[in-house]
Design an enzyme around this catalytic site. Structure first.
Site, PDB file in Angstrom:
ATOM      1  CE  LYS A  91     -15.082  -2.551  13.269  1.00 27.49           C
ATOM      2  NZ  LYS A  91     -14.271  -2.405  14.476  1.00 27.49           N
ATOM      3  CE  LYS A 113      -3.915   1.681   2.582  1.00 24.79           C
ATOM      4  NZ  LYS A 113      -4.422   1.670   3.945  1.00 24.79           N
ATOM      5  CE  LYS A 125     -15.021 -11.428   5.279  1.00 22.79           C
ATOM      6  NZ  LYS A 125     -14.887 -12.338   6.233  1.00 22.79           N
TER       7      LYS A 125
END
Ligand code: TRP
Length: 330
Positions: A203, A116, A200
């Site tokens: 949170k 990243k 899926k």
């Protein structure tokens, strides 16, 4: 009862939701009915993400209360808080010295952070603390400290358990056969548990159904499950329906077969299917919900359970650590 030792850790980084219950907590409770199990709340592992002690404490209580409310068998299961056993930090320090740095470079979560950073042009290690980098070593210490044979985990944790096995091997090679080599057991696939929008349940997608929401909130959430636009009379595909996928986790075999038939036959609208789903979940979870609420307002009871779990865990940890200390330092 099998003599194999089962161990797993749960990170207190959020309030467990229905997806966590179906995928991890329920299978764990089933396993502890017949097997000797160490279950700990991995609060040290939460530290590289959460820097607020009150949040960690709150999530620790929630996880303990959920497990107890759902009937975790405390004769077979030793339930404790990771940080209550100082030997895990000591063992982690010892294991650092037999763990090649290159192994840590290969860890999925560290590699993801590096990738990243590279994509955004930042320094490769930007935002990476040593808690994240050495996470697999602490996890190896968790596993090896309690003479673990099997570690039930989600697929995302498989590499960590393999690292624990590698680290045990390096140690044994240098210092003699001190550690058992643990095996990962990837939790029997409950499938991907869908959330309100069909993706899926997670949170991060903001699509969760809370495990112990008050009845009215549970109902509201369930009525909000996204469906296709088939009319009541039309046949429907249960295998593509979030409603059916959740229902089958709570109903018995006859009820599941019956529900499948009603989907396939047509004649039942999604509204009715949702009401049936709500009634089923509510009937399974209403007694545990009341017990959960009772425990969360009696945290001293949770403290007592965690303290006696820690005493049991410590007795094992002290012995293992003593052997490691003697092997390494004489
Ligand atoms: N890393 C695990 C997770 O994120 C939690 C964990 C910590 C764990 N120590 C463990 C799991 C030891 C199994 C065994 O879910």
């Amino acid at each position: 009862m099998s003599e194999q030792i089962v161990l797993t850790g749960i990170k207190p980084t959020g309030t467990p939701h229905m997806g966590n219950y179906i995928g991890a907590l329920h299978p764990l409770i089933e396993m502890a009915k017949t097997r000797k199990t160490f279950v700990f709340i991995a609060d040290l592992h939460a530290l590289n993400i959460i820097h607020d002690p009150n949040q960690i404490r709150q999530h620790t209580y929630e996880i303990a209360a959920i497990l107890l409310a759902l009937g975790l068998n405390l004769e077979n299961a030793t339930l404790f808080r990771q940080s209550d056993i100082v030997q895990v930090s000591q063992l982690s320090t010892m294991l650092m010295n037999v763990t090649p740095k290159g192994l840590m470079n290969r860890a999925h979560s560290y590699k993801a952070a590096v990738e990243k950073n590279m994509a955004s042009g930042a320094d490769v290690d930007a935002g990476v603390n040593m808690g994240l980098y050495t996470y697999p070593i602490l996890m190896a210490a968790d596993i090896l400290l309690y003479n673990t044979d099997v570690v039930p985990v989600g697929a995302d944790q498989k590499q960590h358990v393999e690292f624990a096995r590698d680290i045990a091997g390096y140690f044994n090679h240098t210092y003699g056969e001190i550690f058992k080599l643990p095996e990962p057991v990837i939790s029997a696939d409950a499938g991907i548990i869908p959330g309100l929008d069909g993706r899926k349940m997670s949170k991060s997608y903001d699509n969760i159904i809370p495990l112990f929401a008050p009845e009215s909130e549970l109902k509201k959430k369930i009525m909000r499950i996204i469906t296709d636009s088939k009319l009541p009379d039309e046949p429907k595909n249960p295998d593509e329906s979030t409603i059916f996928q959740l229902y089958r986790q709570f109903a018995n075999a006859d009820e599941i077969a019956d529900m499948r038939a009603r989907f396939e036959r047509g004649g039942m609208g999604y509204g009715d299917a949702k009401r049936i789903l709500f009634e089923k979940i509510n009937s399974v979870l209403s007694a545990p919900r009341a017990e959960y609420e009772r425990l969360m307002s009696n945290t001293s009871e949770l403290d007592n359970v965690l303290a006696s779990g820690a005493a049991r865990a410590r007795a094992v940890a002290e012995k293992t650590y003593e052997r490691v200390h003697r092997a390494m330092l004489g």
